[in-house]
Design an enzyme around this catalytic site. Structure first.
Site, PDB file in Angstrom:
ATOM      1  N   THR A  76       0.858  -1.196   0.000  1.00  0.00           N
ATOM      2  CA  THR A  76       0.000   0.000   0.000  1.00  0.00           C
ATOM      3  C   THR A  76       0.892   1.243   0.000  1.00  0.00           C
ATOM      4  OG1 THR A  76      -1.775  -1.164   1.123  1.00  0.00           O
ATOM      5  CG2 THR A  76      -1.772   1.233   1.316  1.00  0.00           C
ATOM      6  N   ASN A 154      -6.092  -9.211  -7.963  1.00  0.00           N
ATOM      7  CA  ASN A 154      -6.253  -9.928  -6.701  1.00  0.00           C
ATOM      8  C   ASN A 154      -7.601 -10.615  -6.543  1.00  0.00           C
ATOM      9  OD1 ASN A 154      -6.486  -6.927  -6.620  1.00  0.00           O
ATOM     10  ND2 ASN A 154      -7.641  -7.378  -4.762  1.00  0.00           N
ATOM     11  N   GLN A 182       0.401  -9.498  -6.695  1.00  0.00           N
ATOM     12  CA  GLN A 182      -0.197 -10.829  -6.867  1.00  0.00           C
ATOM     13  C   GLN A 182       0.491 -11.631  -7.967  1.00  0.00           C
ATOM     14  OE1 GLN A 182      -2.292 -12.113  -4.822  1.00  0.00           O
ATOM     15  NE2 GLN A 182      -3.236 -10.380  -3.758  1.00  0.00           N
ATOM     16  N   SER A 202       4.711  -7.145  -2.012  1.00  0.00           N
ATOM     17  CA  SER A 202       4.367  -7.299  -0.601  1.00  0.00           C
ATOM     18  C   SER A 202       4.818  -8.668  -0.113  1.00  0.00           C
ATOM     19  CB  SER A 202       2.842  -7.169  -0.445  1.00  0.00           C
ATOM     20  OG  SER A 202       2.488  -7.327   0.897  1.00  0.00           O
ATOM     21  N   HIS A 204       3.861 -10.456   2.484  1.00  0.00           N
ATOM     22  CA  HIS A 204       2.911 -11.431   3.051  1.00  0.00           C
ATOM     23  C   HIS A 204       2.094 -12.165   1.988  1.00  0.00           C
ATOM     24  CE1 HIS A 204      -1.050  -9.175   3.115  1.00  0.00           C
ATOM     25  NE2 HIS A 204      -0.238  -8.142   2.955  1.00  0.00           N
ATOM     26  N   THR A 240      13.360   3.894  10.169  1.00  0.00           N
ATOM     27  CA  THR A 240      14.266   2.782  10.465  1.00  0.00           C
ATOM     28  C   THR A 240      13.709   1.490   9.863  1.00  0.00           C
ATOM     29  OG1 THR A 240      14.845   3.881  12.510  1.00  0.00           O
ATOM     30  CG2 THR A 240      15.401   1.540  12.369  1.00  0.00           C
ATOM     31  N   CYS A 328     -16.666  -6.025   1.932  1.00  0.00           N
ATOM     32  CA  CYS A 328     -17.453  -6.486   3.074  1.00  0.00           C
ATOM     33  C   CYS A 328     -16.909  -5.963   4.392  1.00  0.00           C
ATOM     34  CB  CYS A 328     -17.521  -7.996   3.094  1.00  0.00           C
ATOM     35  SG  CYS A 328     -15.928  -8.774   2.964  1.00  0.00           S
TER      36      CYS A 328
HETATM   37  N1  PLP Z   1      -1.955  -4.599  -4.345  1.00  0.00           N
HETATM   38  C1  PLP Z   1      -2.595  -5.763  -4.511  1.00  0.00           C
HETATM   39  C2  PLP Z   1      -2.875  -6.260  -5.895  1.00  0.00           C
HETATM   40  C3  PLP Z   1      -3.004  -6.503  -3.402  1.00  0.00           C
HETATM   41  O1  PLP Z   1      -3.646  -7.667  -3.580  1.00  0.00           O
HETATM   42  C4  PLP Z   1      -2.738  -5.993  -2.114  1.00  0.00           C
HETATM   43  C5  PLP Z   1      -3.216  -6.704  -0.922  1.00  0.00           C
HETATM   44  O2  PLP Z   1      -4.238  -7.371  -0.940  1.00  0.00           O
HETATM   45  C6  PLP Z   1      -2.061  -4.777  -1.991  1.00  0.00           C
HETATM   46  C7  PLP Z   1      -1.688  -4.099  -3.134  1.00  0.00           C
HETATM   47  C8  PLP Z   1      -1.740  -4.181  -0.646  1.00  0.00           C
HETATM   48  O3  PLP Z   1      -0.706  -4.929  -0.043  1.00  0.00           O
HETATM   49  P1  PLP Z   1      -0.287  -4.681   1.466  1.00  0.00           P
HETATM   50  O4  PLP Z   1      -1.180  -5.537   2.291  1.00  0.00           O
HETATM   51  O5  PLP Z   1       1.142  -5.122   1.566  1.00  0.00           O
HETATM   52  O6  PLP Z   1      -0.430  -3.242   1.753  1.00  0.00           O
END
Ligand code: PLP
Length: 510
Positions: A76, A154, A182, A202, A204, A240, A328
């Site tokens: 994000t 996503n 993704q 990202s 995670h 940091t 949701c």
């Molecule tokens: N962009 C896409 C295509 C995503 O699927 C997501 C998270 O679902 C994000 C950005 C945001 O990622 P983060 O959770 O690291 O902010």
């Protein structure tokens, strides 16, 4: 009964299980190396070394020079960096061509830029979310200075050709930004080969920890830091570095080749699941493209006439986590902008589930998921009664043996949607801590604001042994829209059953 023993996580586009290797990297660092990588003394050198190594690991996974990668707090933030990049566009090139199916982290950034005076031009995806580079070229305007298109969607898994799109933009003297969150770990990511100017990632989403992402800035591409402050990340992102998370990201990135090697198997199980769902409900519609046009593991399926909120609750009851592909978690009942942007009606969007699989999804999981879908779709499974908003009358909420749960996501009390009278407020996320306040000998009626939370909690309570249960379909919003006169009269008036008996009102409602 055996079915309850299984938990199958099918929401890997929301987040992924943290791999053992990433966990070890994070935990190892937290206990051992706490010096600030920017400090000059010897103790910090190890930290600086770990940071540099992590950048090299990620660079290998995405084929980019390490110095072009900036660690951020999440994707994000990486997407928000566009706010500091866009001002570099020349005054006559302040239009941005973009994919309207972007993640909100990008869309909201673009809308912010629009408010700052940039103009936005939305591309037109087809029914499966696809946009070809040729369509991008056709939609081009003289004043476009930047094009934005994700590499993989996503919600549907739809893939976009970043290399060809970057070429279209470059041929017209414009920049190209691609959200590759993704795509990494699902399809090969080759930043140098694709020629994109900016890309976001990202940790995670690739079995790394939450709270760490990366931004790629092509060498020579205009850039100003979005986060201001210290000189970290070569002065390109202040703050940091979260070294333990970065080490976890690097550990996950090291396994990207393994993830890619398993992509074929994942596609096979995705296609087998899609085929099985089609067999169970021939009228279901798979919204994702097929084969190599779709990210492995993701399918978006519409089940006409079925509310996705209820399906989610039922599947959750059997230990299967899927997503509704809809907003949701907001106070609004907005259907997914991705699905409506592809041409689905709001009703179809509200009947759509996103199923996103990871490499640990086994053939046994597949058989279990298909068997549960069979039970749920054919009505053989355990069900909780759904009360349509048109059927909710004062007799129901003042009935003596009814206990009404009013689910709320935040502790604020200035609700836009007022609670039913005679209801008790419970926090959605921690209702499990309040089970002793919910009587087992009454009929439990679960309500929520916009309809997504009540079925989940109703089915959760079923699992906890509550037998007499029902929930309000479409939430208080649905009731307000269907019975505005009842809503105006009763919602939020705080009346209890005792008040009602004392005032003798119960005899007047008829
Ligand atoms: N962009 C896409 C295509 C995503 O699927 C997501 C998270 O679902 C994000 C950005 C945001 O990622 P983060 O959770 O690291 O902010």
């Amino acid at each position: 009964m055996l079915r309850f023993r299984r938990t199958v996580y099918c929401d890997n586009n929301a987040t992924t299980r943290v791999s053992k290797k990433a966990q070890k990297a994070v935990a190892g660092l937290l206990g051992r190396c706490y010096a600030n990588p920017s400090s000059p003394y010897r103790m910090a050198h190890e930290a600086a070394g770990i940071l540099a190594d992590a950048r090299v690991c990620l660079a290998k996974a995405v084929n980019a020079p390490p110095e072009t990668l900036i660690f951020t707090s999440c994707a994000t933030e990486s997407n928000n960096s566009l706010r500091a990049i866009a001002p570099f566009l020349p005054p006559d090139k302040r239009a941005i061509l973009y994919n309207p199916l972007e993640h909100p982290a990008m869309l909201e950034t673009l809308f912010h830029l629009e408010r700052q005076g940039f103009s936005l031009i939305a591309l037109k995806p087809d029914r499966q979310g696809r946009i070809s580079p040729e369509e991008m070229a056709c939609a081009w305007r003289e004043d476009v200075g930047l094009a934005v298109c994700m590499a993989a969607n996503n919600e549907t898994g739809t893939l976009y050709d970043a290399k060809a799109m970057a070429a279209v933009a470059h041929a017209r003297g414009a920049l190209f930004f691609s959200d590759m969150v993704q795509a990494l770990g699902k399809i090969p990511v080759d930043l140098l080969g694709s020629g994109v100017d900016y890309a976001s990632f990202s940790a995670h989403k690739i079995h790394g920890p939450k709270g760490v992402g990366a931004l790629y800035v092509r060498e020579g591409a205009p850039f100003a830091p979005f986060m201001l402050g210290g000189h970290q990340e070569e002065g390109r992102r202040a703050g940091t570095e979260g070294l333990h998370n970065i080490a976890g990201f690097a550990a996950a990135a090291e396994d990207v080749p393994l993830l890619l090697a398993g992509a074929g198997g994942l596609c096979r199980r995705r296609d087998a699941l899609a085929a099985a769902l089609r067999e169970l409900t021939p009228d279901c519609v798979v919204n994702s493209p097929s084969g190599t046009e779709c990210q492995p593991g993701t399918i978006s399926v519409t089940f006409p006439g079925r509310a996705n909120a209820v399906l989610m609750g039922q599947l959750d009851y059997y230990g299967i986590s899927v997503a509704a592909g809809s907003a949701c978690n907001t106070g609004e009942d907005a259907p997914s902008h991705v699905l409506t942007g592809m041409g689905l009606s709001p009703e179809e969007a509200r009947s759509t589930l996103r199923i996103s699989l990871a490499h640990d999804f086994s053939d046994k999981d597949l058989r279990y998921v298909v068997a549960i879908f069979d039970d749920v779709l054919s009505g053989k499974g355990d069900t909780v009664t759904a009360v349509q908003p048109s059927r909710l009358t004062p007799e129901m909420f003042f009935a003596p043996d009814v206990f009404i749960i009013d689910l709320r996501r935040t502790p604020k009390t200035d609700y836009t949607l007022k609670p039913l009278p005679n209801s008790r407020r419970f926090p959605f996320f921690s209702i499990g801590k309040h089970l002793d306040e919910i009587p087992k000998d009454k009929h439990i009626f679960v309500t929520c604001e916009v309809g997504y939370d009540a079925p989940i909690i109703a089915y959760y309570l079923r699992r906890k042994g509550y037998r007499r249960l029902s929930f309000l379909m479409w939430g208080i919003l649905g009731w307000k829209l269907t019975r505005p006169e009842l809503y105006a009269r009763f919602a939020g008036n705080g009346e209890t059953q005792d008040d009602r008996q004392n005032s003798g009102e119960e005899h007047k409602d008829g």
